[in-house]
Design a protein around this motif. Structure first.
Motif, PDB file in Angstrom:
ATOM      1  N   ALA A 102       0.825  -1.208   0.000  1.00 28.21           N
ATOM      2  CA  ALA A 102       0.000   0.000   0.000  1.00 28.21           C
ATOM      3  C   ALA A 102       0.861   1.260   0.000  1.00 28.21           C
ATOM      4  CB  ALA A 102      -0.926   0.002   1.211  1.00 28.21           C
ATOM      5  N   ALA A 103       1.967   1.232   0.742  1.00 27.93           N
ATOM      6  CA  ALA A 103       2.871   2.383   0.777  1.00 27.93           C
ATOM      7  C   ALA A 103       3.491   2.626  -0.590  1.00 27.93           C
ATOM      8  CB  ALA A 103       3.958   2.156   1.828  1.00 27.93           C
ATOM      9  N   ALA A 104       3.966   1.564  -1.233  1.00 34.91           N
ATOM     10  CA  ALA A 104       4.574   1.700  -2.558  1.00 34.91           C
ATOM     11  C   ALA A 104       3.561   2.152  -3.593  1.00 34.91           C
ATOM     12  CB  ALA A 104       5.199   0.365  -2.970  1.00 34.91           C
ATOM     13  N   ASP A 105       2.291   1.805  -3.363  1.00 36.29           N
ATOM     14  CA  ASP A 105       1.210   2.198  -4.268  1.00 36.29           C
ATOM     15  C   ASP A 105       0.699   3.606  -3.967  1.00 36.29           C
ATOM     16  OD1 ASP A 105      -0.406   1.636  -6.442  1.00 36.29           O
ATOM     17  OD2 ASP A 105      -2.024   0.792  -5.221  1.00 36.29           O
ATOM     18  N   ARG A 106       1.333   4.268  -2.979  1.00 34.99           N
ATOM     19  CA  ARG A 106       1.028   5.658  -2.583  1.00 34.99           C
ATOM     20  C   ARG A 106      -0.406   5.819  -2.067  1.00 34.99           C
ATOM     21  NH1 ARG A 106       6.023   5.530  -3.659  1.00 34.99           N
ATOM     22  NH2 ARG A 106       7.150   7.334  -4.510  1.00 34.99           N
ATOM     23  N   ARG A 107      -0.941   4.760  -1.441  1.00 39.80           N
ATOM     24  CA  ARG A 107      -2.305   4.839  -0.933  1.00 39.80           C
ATOM     25  C   ARG A 107      -2.420   5.742   0.287  1.00 39.80           C
ATOM     26  NH1 ARG A 107      -5.870  -0.279  -0.332  1.00 39.80           N
ATOM     27  NH2 ARG A 107      -7.425   1.401  -0.453  1.00 39.80           N
ATOM     28  N   PHE A 108      -1.300   5.995   0.983  1.00 40.18           N
ATOM     29  CA  PHE A 108      -1.341   6.884   2.144  1.00 40.18           C
ATOM     30  C   PHE A 108      -1.321   8.351   1.737  1.00 40.18           C
ATOM     31  CE2 PHE A 108       0.435   2.894   3.666  1.00 40.18           C
ATOM     32  CZ  PHE A 108      -0.342   2.653   4.792  1.00 40.18           C
ATOM     33  N   GLY A 109      -1.153   8.603   0.446  1.00 41.56           N
ATOM     34  CA  GLY A 109      -1.063   9.983  -0.006  1.00 41.56           C
ATOM     35  C   GLY A 109       0.220  10.618   0.515  1.00 41.56           C
ATOM     36  N   GLY A 167      -1.304   9.175   6.545  1.00 37.55           N
ATOM     37  CA  GLY A 167      -1.191  10.396   5.757  1.00 37.55           C
ATOM     38  C   GLY A 167      -2.561  10.881   5.331  1.00 37.55           C
ATOM     39  N   ARG A 168      -2.586  11.816   4.417  1.00 42.18           N
ATOM     40  CA  ARG A 168      -3.841  12.388   3.958  1.00 42.18           C
ATOM     41  C   ARG A 168      -4.741  11.331   3.304  1.00 42.18           C
ATOM     42  NH1 ARG A 168      -6.237  17.187   2.791  1.00 42.18           N
ATOM     43  NH2 ARG A 168      -7.561  17.273   0.935  1.00 42.18           N
ATOM     44  N   GLY A 169      -4.108  10.281   2.780  1.00 44.77           N
ATOM     45  CA  GLY A 169      -4.886   9.281   2.059  1.00 44.77           C
ATOM     46  C   GLY A 169      -5.377   8.119   2.892  1.00 44.77           C
ATOM     47  N   GLY A 170      -4.807   7.921   4.094  1.00 41.63           N
ATOM     48  CA  GLY A 170      -5.261   6.795   4.881  1.00 41.63           C
ATOM     49  C   GLY A 170      -4.317   6.448   6.014  1.00 41.63           C
ATOM     50  N   THR A 171      -4.717   5.423   6.780  1.00 38.46           N
ATOM     51  CA  THR A 171      -3.952   4.981   7.945  1.00 38.46           C
ATOM     52  C   THR A 171      -3.920   3.458   8.013  1.00 38.46           C
ATOM     53  OG1 THR A 171      -4.507   6.937   9.273  1.00 38.46           O
ATOM     54  CG2 THR A 171      -3.872   4.957  10.482  1.00 38.46           C
ATOM     55  N   PHE A 192      -8.712   3.795   4.091  1.00 44.85           N
ATOM     56  CA  PHE A 192      -8.204   4.655   3.027  1.00 44.85           C
ATOM     57  C   PHE A 192      -9.347   5.430   2.372  1.00 44.85           C
ATOM     58  CE2 PHE A 192      -5.151   1.211   3.423  1.00 44.85           C
ATOM     59  CZ  PHE A 192      -3.944   1.890   3.435  1.00 44.85           C
ATOM     60  N   ARG A 193      -9.020   6.626   1.895  1.00 42.49           N
ATOM     61  CA  ARG A 193     -10.016   7.415   1.163  1.00 42.49           C
ATOM     62  C   ARG A 193     -10.487   6.662  -0.081  1.00 42.49           C
ATOM     63  NH1 ARG A 193     -10.526  12.900   2.323  1.00 42.49           N
ATOM     64  NH2 ARG A 193      -8.998  13.736   3.790  1.00 42.49           N
ATOM     65  N   ASP A 194      -9.526   6.032  -0.770  1.00 44.40           N
ATOM     66  CA  ASP A 194      -9.882   5.284  -1.979  1.00 44.40           C
ATOM     67  C   ASP A 194     -10.163   3.829  -1.621  1.00 44.40           C
ATOM     68  OD1 ASP A 194      -7.214   4.678  -1.375  1.00 44.40           O
ATOM     69  OD2 ASP A 194      -6.748   4.214  -3.468  1.00 44.40           O
ATOM     70  N   GLU A 254     -10.735  -5.000  -2.295  1.00 47.28           N
ATOM     71  CA  GLU A 254      -9.975  -5.962  -1.494  1.00 47.28           C
ATOM     72  C   GLU A 254      -9.771  -5.533  -0.048  1.00 47.28           C
ATOM     73  OE1 GLU A 254      -6.784  -3.462  -3.719  1.00 47.28           O
ATOM     74  OE2 GLU A 254      -8.804  -4.278  -4.097  1.00 47.28           O
ATOM     75  N   ASP A 255     -10.111  -4.291   0.299  1.00 48.54           N
ATOM     76  CA  ASP A 255      -9.813  -3.793   1.647  1.00 48.54           C
ATOM     77  C   ASP A 255     -10.567  -4.542   2.737  1.00 48.54           C
ATOM     78  OD1 ASP A 255      -7.913  -1.948   0.872  1.00 48.54           O
ATOM     79  OD2 ASP A 255      -9.364  -0.341   0.594  1.00 48.54           O
TER      80      ASP A 255
END
Length: 368
Positions: free
Chosen positions: A145-152, A269-273, A286-288, A292-293
């Motif tokens: 998820a971090a590499a996919d920039r899901r945390f914004g 981050g702004r995108g999630g935790t 996550f915002r998005d 699968e979540d």
């Protein structure tokens, strides 16, 4: 080096272990489970310990590592000696062209690690580290998820290791000594949390392979729960981190918090935790939101079956050690890079060195 061929046609790596302590048993059991590895020898100074280990794992015992490397002629050496004694067996193996997998920390100073890296490069061998948390399914999921920039835009990356060790853990042992442990709660126990949190945070950044994601630290250390004659180094440490992208972090490392509780890692981050309590995902939001979540939350929602070493250093499973050894041997066989090479394993030690310097000087310390 001599290699044999198992029935499936893959090469079998003749493996030896330097240093027969508790963690060596985990490596030995792991090797026994791996079809492409055979444990041929182990070395330690104490004959009774060595012969018991040899009997249990059907291998040879040697009283010193040099003799073992000469006579047993292994393809791979796993270094499980005390932390401040990793350099010498690594250099000896490199001289003989033997690949080395080294327990954490790679060594207790970056200067000694750099000597190991230089020797490995000159000998053209693979030198890898052991941080088993990186190989767990749950942290692989967070890293993805971090590499996919899901945390914004990352805000914080925190690690808390609120553990406990009784006095008898340190009495008469190399643990807790400056010479062989290189530090206390940080260098020995909390280094796993430090490594995994910097690895996760680094996945959100565009860094060079040898670039540490932590840019600056400010820290305090103390000895609060163990007397000076029991422990030479810290049993309590707190630090504030500034990462290279401007995000911030907190570290707590302790063996002073009776009765000890589970390690906690947070990335947000702004995108999630994402928040992991030992091996339970307590937050995955996550915002998005993706399909699968919900499955991820269900998959990692079970409570931990062990203390993870919170009070008992051996209350851990060896499955992740097996994954590490398998991955290392696959890298050796294929000439593909080992994902936790010496440059990667060095990063956690560099952070801890900076923390110790900050605690001693009372000033922030920048990492190079």
């Amino acid at each position: 080096m001599s290699e044999t061929e198992p029935e499936n046609g893959d090469e079998t790596h003749r493996t030896a272990i330097a240093g027969i302590g508790a963690v060596a048993d985990m490596h030995a059991m792991s090797i026994d489970d791996i079809e492409t590895a055979t444990l041929v020898a182990g070395s330690c100074r104490t004959e009774s310990t060595g012969r018991t280990f040899a009997d249990e794992h059907d291998c040879e015992w040697y009283g010193d590592t040099e003799s073992m490397l000469e006579e047993a002629d292994p393809d791979v050496l796993i270094v499980c000696t005390p932390s401040g004694a990793h350099l010498e067996p690594t250099l000896s193996a490199a001289e003989r062209g033997i690949d080395v997998l080294c327990e954490k920390p790679l060594e207790i100073t970056t200067e000694r690690i750099d000597r190991m890296i230089e020797a490995a490069e000159e000998a053209d061998i693979t030198l890898g580290g052991v941080f088993q948390q990186r190989f767990t399914d749950i942290f692989q999921q967070v890293h993805e998820a971090a590499a996919d920039r899901r945390f914004g835009r990352l805000s914080v990356a925190n690690a808390y290791v609120p553990w406990w060790r009784e006095d008898d853990y340190y009495e008469g042992a190399w643990q807790g000594t400056q010479e062989l442990d290189g530090g206390g709660a940080l260098m020995n126990q909390s280094i796993h949390g430090i490594d995994v949190v910097q690895w996760l945070a680094g996945a959100t950044m565009d860094l060079e392979p040898d670039e540490n994601p932590v840019e600056e630290v400010f820290a305090y250390t103390a000895r609060r729960a163990h007397d000076d004659d029991i422990l030479e180094v810290e049993d309590t440490a707190v630090a504030v981190l500034r990462y290279r992208d401007g995000s911030l972090g907190q570290l707590l490392g302790a063996t002073s918090m009776y009765p000890g509780s589970l390690r906690r890692i947070q990335l947000a981050g702004r995108g999630g935790t994402a928040e992991v309590l030992e091996d339970e995902m307590v937050t995955w939001s996550f915002r998005d939101e993706r399909a699968e979540d919900e499955e991820i939350r269900a998959r990692f929602s079970a409570e931990s079956e062990t203390s993870g070493g919170a009070a008992d250093p051996m209350d851990i499973d060896y499955a992740d050690h097996r994954r590490i050894i398998e991955t290392f041997l696959e890298s050796v066989s294929s000439d593909e890079p080992y994902p936790l090479d010496a440059t990667e394993a060095r990063k956690a030690v560099a952070i801890i060195e900076a923390i110790y310097e900050s605690a001693e000087t009372g000033s922030p310390v920048r990492l190079s």
